[in-house]
Design an enzyme around this catalytic site. Structure first.
Site, PDB file in Angstrom:
ATOM      1  N   ASN A   1      -3.041  14.845  -3.214  1.00 27.53           N
ATOM      2  CA  ASN A   1      -4.286  14.526  -2.502  1.00 27.53           C
ATOM      3  C   ASN A   1      -4.221  15.118  -1.099  1.00 27.53           C
ATOM      4  OD1 ASN A   1      -6.446  13.390  -1.176  1.00 27.53           O
ATOM      5  ND2 ASN A   1      -6.048  11.289  -1.847  1.00 27.53           N
TER       6      ASN A   1
ATOM      7  N   CYS B   1     -11.413  10.964   2.815  1.00 31.09           N
ATOM      8  CA  CYS B   1     -11.444  11.857   1.649  1.00 31.09           C
ATOM      9  C   CYS B   1     -12.849  12.332   1.291  1.00 31.09           C
ATOM     10  CB  CYS B   1     -10.775  11.189   0.455  1.00 31.09           C
ATOM     11  SG  CYS B   1      -9.020  10.956   0.712  1.00 31.09           S
TER      12      CYS B   1
ATOM     13  N   HIS C   1     -13.000  14.947  -6.139  1.00 35.75           N
ATOM     14  CA  HIS C   1     -11.900  14.724  -5.195  1.00 35.75           C
ATOM     15  C   HIS C   1     -10.628  14.428  -5.984  1.00 35.75           C
ATOM     16  CE1 HIS C   1      -9.508  13.402  -1.910  1.00 35.75           C
ATOM     17  NE2 HIS C   1      -9.496  12.134  -2.291  1.00 35.75           N
TER      18      HIS C   1
HETATM   19  O1  UT7 Z   1      -8.169   9.548  -1.723  1.00 38.99           O
HETATM   20  C1  UT7 Z   1      -8.527   8.342  -1.088  1.00 38.99           C
HETATM   21  C2  UT7 Z   1      -8.682   7.251  -2.041  1.00 38.99           C
HETATM   22  N1  UT7 Z   1      -7.420   6.884  -2.637  1.00 38.99           N
HETATM   23  C3  UT7 Z   1      -7.336   6.678  -3.933  1.00 38.99           C
HETATM   24  O2  UT7 Z   1      -8.294   6.890  -4.629  1.00 38.99           O
HETATM   25  C4  UT7 Z   1      -6.030   6.155  -4.481  1.00 38.99           C
HETATM   26  C5  UT7 Z   1      -6.299   4.998  -5.394  1.00 38.99           C
HETATM   27  N2  UT7 Z   1      -5.098   4.341  -5.906  1.00 38.99           N
HETATM   28  C6  UT7 Z   1      -4.234   4.919  -6.764  1.00 38.99           C
HETATM   29  O3  UT7 Z   1      -4.345   6.082  -7.072  1.00 38.99           O
HETATM   30  C7  UT7 Z   1      -3.187   4.051  -7.414  1.00 38.99           C
HETATM   31  O4  UT7 Z   1      -3.440   2.705  -7.110  1.00 38.99           O
HETATM   32  C8  UT7 Z   1      -1.729   4.395  -7.004  1.00 38.99           C
HETATM   33  C9  UT7 Z   1      -1.327   5.727  -7.584  1.00 38.99           C
HETATM   34  C10 UT7 Z   1      -1.613   4.430  -5.496  1.00 38.99           C
HETATM   35  C11 UT7 Z   1      -0.782   3.340  -7.556  1.00 38.99           C
HETATM   36  O5  UT7 Z   1      -0.921   3.249  -8.970  1.00 38.99           O
HETATM   37  P1  UT7 Z   1      -1.148   1.840  -9.673  1.00 38.99           P
HETATM   38  O6  UT7 Z   1      -1.240   2.107 -11.118  1.00 38.99           O
HETATM   39  O7  UT7 Z   1      -2.327   1.168  -9.023  1.00 38.99           O
HETATM   40  O8  UT7 Z   1       0.194   1.089  -9.357  1.00 38.99           O
HETATM   41  P2  UT7 Z   1       0.420  -0.331  -8.683  1.00 38.99           P
HETATM   42  O9  UT7 Z   1       0.296  -0.233  -7.208  1.00 38.99           O
HETATM   43  O10 UT7 Z   1      -0.422  -1.350  -9.404  1.00 38.99           O
HETATM   44  O11 UT7 Z   1       1.928  -0.594  -9.066  1.00 38.99           O
HETATM   45  C12 UT7 Z   1       2.358  -0.782 -10.428  1.00 38.99           C
HETATM   46  C13 UT7 Z   1       3.866  -0.953 -10.453  1.00 38.99           C
HETATM   47  C14 UT7 Z   1       4.369  -1.980  -9.460  1.00 38.99           C
HETATM   48  O12 UT7 Z   1       5.502  -2.600 -10.034  1.00 38.99           O
HETATM   49  P3  UT7 Z   1       5.365  -4.050 -10.718  1.00 38.99           P
HETATM   50  O13 UT7 Z   1       4.870  -4.961  -9.661  1.00 38.99           O
HETATM   51  O14 UT7 Z   1       4.392  -3.869 -11.855  1.00 38.99           O
HETATM   52  O15 UT7 Z   1       6.771  -4.320 -11.167  1.00 38.99           O
HETATM   53  C15 UT7 Z   1       4.790  -1.163  -8.259  1.00 38.99           C
HETATM   54  O16 UT7 Z   1       5.794  -1.785  -7.492  1.00 38.99           O
HETATM   55  O17 UT7 Z   1       4.505   0.286 -10.081  1.00 38.99           O
HETATM   56  C16 UT7 Z   1       5.338   0.093  -8.937  1.00 38.99           C
HETATM   57  N3  UT7 Z   1       5.243   1.266  -8.085  1.00 38.99           N
HETATM   58  C17 UT7 Z   1       6.005   2.355  -8.260  1.00 38.99           C
HETATM   59  N4  UT7 Z   1       6.990   2.640  -9.138  1.00 38.99           N
HETATM   60  C18 UT7 Z   1       7.572   3.864  -9.058  1.00 38.99           C
HETATM   61  C19 UT7 Z   1       4.390   1.488  -7.063  1.00 38.99           C
HETATM   62  N5  UT7 Z   1       4.594   2.716  -6.553  1.00 38.99           N
HETATM   63  C20 UT7 Z   1       5.588   3.271  -7.282  1.00 38.99           C
HETATM   64  C21 UT7 Z   1       6.237   4.529  -7.237  1.00 38.99           C
HETATM   65  N6  UT7 Z   1       7.207   4.780  -8.149  1.00 38.99           N
HETATM   66  N7  UT7 Z   1       5.904   5.484  -6.343  1.00 38.99           N
END
Ligand code: UT7
Length: 331
Positions: free
Chosen positions: A286, A116, A256
């Site tokens: 993205n 990225c 980004h």
């Molecule tokens: O461009 C290159 C660099 N990349 C980035 O900068 C991306 C960085 N990361 C992110 O943007 C975020 O971490 C994500 C958008 C990928 C994920 O968001 P998050 O707030 O970190 O969510 P999480 O992975 O901590 O998950 C929170 C909850 C979990 O459920 P529990 O364990 O709290 O019950 C996940 O299972 O949300 C759940 N979850 C979802 N729910 C609905 C994870 N993905 C999804 C989904 N839809 N797509």
């Protein structure tokens, strides 16, 4: 003679027609529009559906858009750089094919890969060629067909990424416009958190790797998020500090587009109001190497000669950085 700086003098873009909405994703994986919107800021993304077409299909169209807008002869282009994490083919440079297709017959060309941050690092590379005085027109394209490496059964990644391409032209400037300063970083610790396991030299393609879905992107989102928030904001603040830029001096943040929350954190650290922050994540998601030029294309009509732009990116590797650039023209 005054010092030569590398200025952006034209912008072009291309996104595929097919729109993949959050509602559509709800039918593919267990997710919902509310979760995706509140956690990422994304509402929809574009997907390249043309049979047998890769990243160059979009790179060529972004470049042609720029060439038509700027009305230049492609034969005048000295160098074509394509930043991409999803080249058409391994080994053969996507940039070489792109350059030939757009008629840049006098250019040499090569690809750059820094996930990225590829486009941001490409800006640094392009600027050095211009500043050397040897090259007059450097075309930098950021293009990625992320849909070619995404598992649409994996809700951790399929909601985030989209396809697209953007292009900018760098030319010499003697009025002090263009690239002023840069602070670029990397840390190999990051490759555990964001990667595609198979298809490279460590784990070449085999029946086993296909069966194990190792040709798809893996991301430990939470870990990447933590690094991205602190590092992207950190480099943007650093570039302001060492150029004595207050929040009033900065006209635009060009960040980004990975997650709206990372963008907001960066803007807040810089003390910027939301109306100075370029954003289009809601419509493209993205697009990896294409996010920065797609922003410039969307905001081009609002930019004025002399505006201070701060670019910031964070990506796989890890790679990240910030660039301070003075906009060179009114459109
Ligand atoms: O461009 C290159 C660099 N990349 C980035 O900068 C991306 C960085 N990361 C992110 O943007 C975020 O971490 C994500 C958008 C990928 C994920 O968001 P998050 O707030 O970190 O969510 P999480 O992975 O901590 O998950 C929170 C909850 C979990 O459920 P529990 O364990 O709290 O019950 C996940 O299972 O949300 C759940 N979850 C979802 N729910 C609905 C994870 N993905 C999804 C989904 N839809 N797509």
């Amino acid at each position: 003679m005054s010092k030569i700086t590398a200025a952006i003098t034209a912008v072009g873009a291309y996104v595929p027609d097919f729109v993949l909405t959050n509602k559509m994703l709800e039918t593919m994986v267990e997710t919902n529009d509310e979760w995706i919107t509140s956690r990422t800021g994304i509402k929809e993304r574009r997907i390249l559906k043309e049979e047998g077409q890769g990243t160059s299909y979009m790179a060529i169209r972004a470049a042609r858009d720029l060439i038509a807008k700027k009305n230049i002869d492609p034969k005048e282009i000295d160098l074509v750089l394509v930043a991409t994490a999803t080249p058409d083919l391994l080994v053969a440079a996507t940039a070489a094919y792109t350059a030939s297709e757009i008629g840049a017959v006098n250019a040499f060309s090569y690809d750059l890969q820094a996930a990225c941050s590829g486009f941001l690092f490409g800006m640094s590379t392009a600027a050095r060629y211009i500043e050397s005085g040897r090259y007059k027109k450097v075309l930098l394209i950021g293009a990625d067909k992320m849909s070619s490496i995404i598992d649409y059964a994996d809700r951790a990644t399929c909601i985030i990424f989209g396809d697209g391409a953007g292009a900018i032209l760098f030319e010499p400037n003697e009025e002090g416009m263009g690239l002023q300063d840069e602070f670029l970083r990397s840390d190999g610790i990051g490759r555990e958190f964001l990667k595609m396991d198979a298809g490279g030299s460590i784990l070449p393609a085999s029946q086993e790797t296909v069966k194990n879905k190792q040709h798809y992107v893996y991301q430990d989102g939470k870990s990447v998020f933590k690094f991205a928030v602190s590092n992207m904001a950190g480099v943007a603040a650093k570039i302001m500090e060492r150029n004595n830029l207050s929040h009033d001096d900065v006209n635009w943040l060009v960040p980004h587009q990975a997650n709206k929350r990372i963008i907001d954190a960066t803007a807040s650290r810089m003390g910027l109001d939301p109306d100075k922050v370029m954003i289009n994540i809601q419509k493209y998601g993205n697009t990896t190497s294409a996010t920065l030029p797609l922003l410039l294309d969307d905001y081009e009509s609002q930019l004025k000669k002399g505006d201070n732009l701060v670019f910031a990116a964070f990506g796989g590797g890890f790679t990240w950085g910030s660039i301070y650039l003075k906009w060179a023209y009114n459109s």
